[in-house]
Design an enzyme around this catalytic site. Sequence first.
Site, PDB file in Angstrom:
ATOM      1  N   ASP A  13       0.812  -1.221   0.000  1.00 25.63           N
ATOM      2  CA  ASP A  13       0.000   0.000   0.000  1.00 25.63           C
ATOM      3  C   ASP A  13       0.843   1.267   0.000  1.00 25.63           C
ATOM      4  OD1 ASP A  13      -2.222  -1.686   0.208  1.00 25.63           O
ATOM      5  OD2 ASP A  13      -2.098  -1.660   2.393  1.00 25.63           O
ATOM      6  N   LYS A  16       2.154   2.077  -5.031  1.00 23.42           N
ATOM      7  CA  LYS A  16       2.806   1.591  -6.252  1.00 23.42           C
ATOM      8  C   LYS A  16       1.923   1.792  -7.479  1.00 23.42           C
ATOM      9  CE  LYS A  16       3.147  -2.438  -4.295  1.00 23.42           C
ATOM     10  NZ  LYS A  16       2.760  -2.075  -2.920  1.00 23.42           N
ATOM     11  N   ALA A  39      -3.956  -8.021  -3.505  1.00 19.46           N
ATOM     12  CA  ALA A  39      -3.416  -6.689  -3.795  1.00 19.46           C
ATOM     13  C   ALA A  39      -4.544  -5.723  -4.140  1.00 19.46           C
ATOM     14  CB  ALA A  39      -2.435  -6.759  -4.952  1.00 19.46           C
ATOM     15  N   GLY A  40      -4.379  -4.482  -3.740  1.00 17.40           N
ATOM     16  CA  GLY A  40      -5.342  -3.464  -4.140  1.00 17.40           C
ATOM     17  C   GLY A  40      -4.572  -2.218  -4.529  1.00 17.40           C
ATOM     18  N   HIS A  41      -4.624  -1.868  -5.795  1.00 17.05           N
ATOM     19  CA  HIS A  41      -3.943  -0.657  -6.261  1.00 17.05           C
ATOM     20  C   HIS A  41      -5.004   0.372  -6.604  1.00 17.05           C
ATOM     21  CE1 HIS A  41      -0.288  -2.963  -6.728  1.00 17.05           C
ATOM     22  NE2 HIS A  41      -0.874  -3.783  -7.573  1.00 17.05           N
ATOM     23  N   GLN A 204       2.181  -5.816  -2.994  1.00 19.22           N
ATOM     24  CA  GLN A 204       2.616  -5.954  -1.585  1.00 19.22           C
ATOM     25  C   GLN A 204       3.996  -5.294  -1.375  1.00 19.22           C
ATOM     26  OE1 GLN A 204       1.438  -9.241  -3.048  1.00 19.22           O
ATOM     27  NE2 GLN A 204      -0.589  -8.645  -2.427  1.00 19.22           N
TER      28      GLN A 204
HETATM   29  P1  GTP Z   1      -0.625  -2.833  -2.822  1.00 19.10           P
HETATM   30  O1  GTP Z   1      -0.350  -3.561  -4.070  1.00 19.10           O
HETATM   31  O2  GTP Z   1      -1.861  -3.279  -2.129  1.00 19.10           O
HETATM   32  O3  GTP Z   1       0.538  -2.861  -1.902  1.00 19.10           O
HETATM   33  O4  GTP Z   1      -1.061  -1.308  -3.141  1.00 19.10           O
HETATM   34  P2  GTP Z   1      -0.464   0.059  -3.673  1.00 19.10           P
HETATM   35  O5  GTP Z   1       0.969   0.165  -3.305  1.00 19.10           O
HETATM   36  O6  GTP Z   1      -0.774   0.212  -5.100  1.00 19.10           O
HETATM   37  O7  GTP Z   1      -1.239   1.159  -2.837  1.00 19.10           O
HETATM   38  P3  GTP Z   1      -2.811   1.379  -2.565  1.00 19.10           P
HETATM   39  O8  GTP Z   1      -3.448   1.839  -3.806  1.00 19.10           O
HETATM   40  O9  GTP Z   1      -3.393   0.216  -1.881  1.00 19.10           O
HETATM   41  O10 GTP Z   1      -2.739   2.534  -1.453  1.00 19.10           O
HETATM   42  C1  GTP Z   1      -2.215   3.788  -1.685  1.00 19.10           C
HETATM   43  C2  GTP Z   1      -3.324   4.830  -1.427  1.00 19.10           C
HETATM   44  O11 GTP Z   1      -2.744   6.108  -1.326  1.00 19.10           O
HETATM   45  C3  GTP Z   1      -4.321   4.939  -2.550  1.00 19.10           C
HETATM   46  O12 GTP Z   1      -5.582   5.241  -2.020  1.00 19.10           O
HETATM   47  C4  GTP Z   1      -3.791   6.105  -3.402  1.00 19.10           C
HETATM   48  O13 GTP Z   1      -4.803   6.768  -4.116  1.00 19.10           O
HETATM   49  C5  GTP Z   1      -3.253   6.985  -2.337  1.00 19.10           C
HETATM   50  N1  GTP Z   1      -2.091   7.797  -2.724  1.00 19.10           N
HETATM   51  C6  GTP Z   1      -1.022   7.428  -3.470  1.00 19.10           C
HETATM   52  N2  GTP Z   1      -0.110   8.421  -3.500  1.00 19.10           N
HETATM   53  C7  GTP Z   1      -0.590   9.412  -2.718  1.00 19.10           C
HETATM   54  C8  GTP Z   1      -0.082  10.688  -2.297  1.00 19.10           C
HETATM   55  O14 GTP Z   1       1.013  11.100  -2.658  1.00 19.10           O
HETATM   56  N3  GTP Z   1      -0.867  11.442  -1.484  1.00 19.10           N
HETATM   57  C9  GTP Z   1      -2.076  11.026  -1.043  1.00 19.10           C
HETATM   58  N4  GTP Z   1      -2.770  11.812  -0.245  1.00 19.10           N
HETATM   59  N5  GTP Z   1      -2.605   9.820  -1.424  1.00 19.10           N
HETATM   60  C10 GTP Z   1      -1.856   9.034  -2.238  1.00 19.10           C
HETATM   61  P1  IMP Z   2      -2.793 -12.613   2.342  1.00 15.62           P
HETATM   62  O1  IMP Z   2      -1.790 -12.227   1.324  1.00 15.62           O
HETATM   63  O2  IMP Z   2      -4.200 -12.221   2.000  1.00 15.62           O
HETATM   64  O3  IMP Z   2      -2.667 -14.062   2.737  1.00 15.62           O
HETATM   65  O4  IMP Z   2      -2.461 -11.795   3.686  1.00 15.62           O
HETATM   66  C1  IMP Z   2      -1.268 -11.983   4.408  1.00 15.62           C
HETATM   67  C2  IMP Z   2      -0.799 -10.655   5.007  1.00 15.62           C
HETATM   68  O5  IMP Z   2      -0.386  -9.773   3.959  1.00 15.62           O
HETATM   69  C3  IMP Z   2      -1.887  -9.906   5.773  1.00 15.62           C
HETATM   70  O6  IMP Z   2      -1.248  -9.184   6.813  1.00 15.62           O
HETATM   71  C4  IMP Z   2      -2.443  -8.932   4.735  1.00 15.62           C
HETATM   72  O7  IMP Z   2      -3.042  -7.814   5.319  1.00 15.62           O
HETATM   73  C5  IMP Z   2      -1.160  -8.567   3.997  1.00 15.62           C
HETATM   74  N1  IMP Z   2      -1.403  -8.151   2.607  1.00 15.62           N
HETATM   75  C6  IMP Z   2      -1.623  -8.943   1.526  1.00 15.62           C
HETATM   76  N2  IMP Z   2      -1.757  -8.218   0.423  1.00 15.62           N
HETATM   77  C7  IMP Z   2      -1.607  -6.924   0.793  1.00 15.62           C
HETATM   78  C8  IMP Z   2      -1.598  -5.694   0.065  1.00 15.62           C
HETATM   79  O8  IMP Z   2      -1.741  -5.662  -1.158  1.00 15.62           O
HETATM   80  N3  IMP Z   2      -1.404  -4.572   0.788  1.00 15.62           N
HETATM   81  C9  IMP Z   2      -1.185  -4.598   2.128  1.00 15.62           C
HETATM   82  N4  IMP Z   2      -1.174  -5.724   2.856  1.00 15.62           N
HETATM   83  C10 IMP Z   2      -1.370  -6.876   2.179  1.00 15.62           C
HETATM   84 MG    MG Z   3      -2.943  -1.773  -1.686  1.00 13.32          MG
END
Ligand code: GTP
Ligand code: IMP
Ligand code: MG
Length: 382
Positions: A13, A16, A39-41, A204
């Site tokens: 989170d 990325k 994963a949630g992007h 992740q």
């Molecule tokens: P994973 O693959 O789950 O690890 O996710 P990720 O790294 O893609 O990040 P994710 O989208 O889950 O979380 C980042 C959050 O921060 C999202 O809601 C983005 O919209 C937000 N975001 C990213 N960059 C910035 C920033 O510079 N400022 C603010 N305020 N929000 C941001």
């Molecule tokens: P799982 O991958 O769903 O089995 O979760 C294992 C651990 O990884 C837990 O602590 C989750 O919250 C964490 N996790 C898995 N995917 C993500 C992600 O994309 N962002 C943040 N935490 C994650």
């Molecule tokens: Mg995420």
Amino acid sequence: MSRDCVIGLQWGDEGKGTIVDVLSSSYDIVARYGGGCNAGHTVTIGNKKYKLNLVPSGIFQSTAVIGSNVVIHPSSLVKEITQLRNDGINIDLYIDYDCPVTALYHVKRDEHDEKNAGRIGTTCRGVGPTYENLRKGFTLKQLVDGTYMEIAEENLKTRFNDLNISFDAVVKELDPTIEIIEPFLANTKRIVRSYENVLFEGAQGYNIGIYTGDRPFVTCSDPNVTGIADSFGFLEIKKRIGVFKAYSTRVGDGPFPTELNNDIGDWIRKKGNEYGTTTGRPRRCGWLDCQLLREAVEYNAITDLAITHIDTLSDISELYIHTVNGQLKAMKTWSSLLPFMNSKDALPANAQSYLEEIESQLTVPITIISTGPERNEKIPVR
Ligand code: GTP
Ligand code: IMP
Ligand code: MG
């Protein structure tokens, strides 16, 4: 030729998704190499927010690839593709034949384990059980050619028989997805090697990596640069961009040395909107941990850093970083960091000092500063 990657340096989170989105227009393809729909992007383009779980964040500006070590929950993938198409996005996507499939019994096993002793706070998407069952599971190719049925039947009779799931329920979930997924299937190892400019997209982050995190509080794939090989084999990766937030967050259980279980932690959560993209769970918040970050930087031989959420820290009442030597160091705070600032020099002086302190702790330059979720809130630093 440039084969580069974006890696999460904290607990996932880091943002990325948004960094990959801005970089992706310079690449022929953007390839995801690990994880599943855990994963949630989030990618924000104008006033539209796109939430992606399996489809790479490069889909908006490039050709996207899902490599063979990404586990696929077919109905989630179909839902995601349908939603993107409804939003008018062109789905230029290749998915590997060999991707392992997350079946109903993997999701149920994950849910069951989380409700019982041994809970670790997973996303309950069946990702862990799918990786744990790789050897006896089935792939997208086997889903499409029908040979999966025999494997699913055997799984239900043996490793998953305590869950009381019927074979029909498994097939009912999978069957309608086949004709939608089949046209995307390809040999992605060959595709990736045939392109000049490839960006590998991590999911992740280092501290929840199967080999680098604190077990059992980890996910089941390798989010690091080394994980690229699990999907695509050995490739030289030139630029290794490490993404981190200006503070720390962790969703799920497990150690978190700089966690703030107090008003400041709550303040960061609220200001940064720190709730899980996949599960909506509140994220635990804490100070930036340069000691752990330095490990992640060294492990991945990071060449460039991208910092996100620098705007979130604006107006905070006090500010600390955990240094590489394990001490808390007080930093000067700043206010009025305006959105859409487009150069590092325009940032408040104390924000610039914060960035410089991090660079000196991590010994790698920050080349992208994100000051907001939007595509055009990313400052390239030359
Ligand atoms: P994973 O693959 O789950 O690890 O996710 P990720 O790294 O893609 O990040 P994710 O989208 O889950 O979380 C980042 C959050 O921060 C999202 O809601 C983005 O919209 C937000 N975001 C990213 N960059 C910035 C920033 O510079 N400022 C603010 N305020 N929000 C941001
Ligand atoms: P799982 O991958 O769903 O089995 O979760 C294992 C651990 O990884 C837990 O602590 C989750 O919250 C964490 N996790 C898995 N995917 C993500 C992600 O994309 N962002 C943040 N935490 C994650
Ligand atoms: Mg995420």
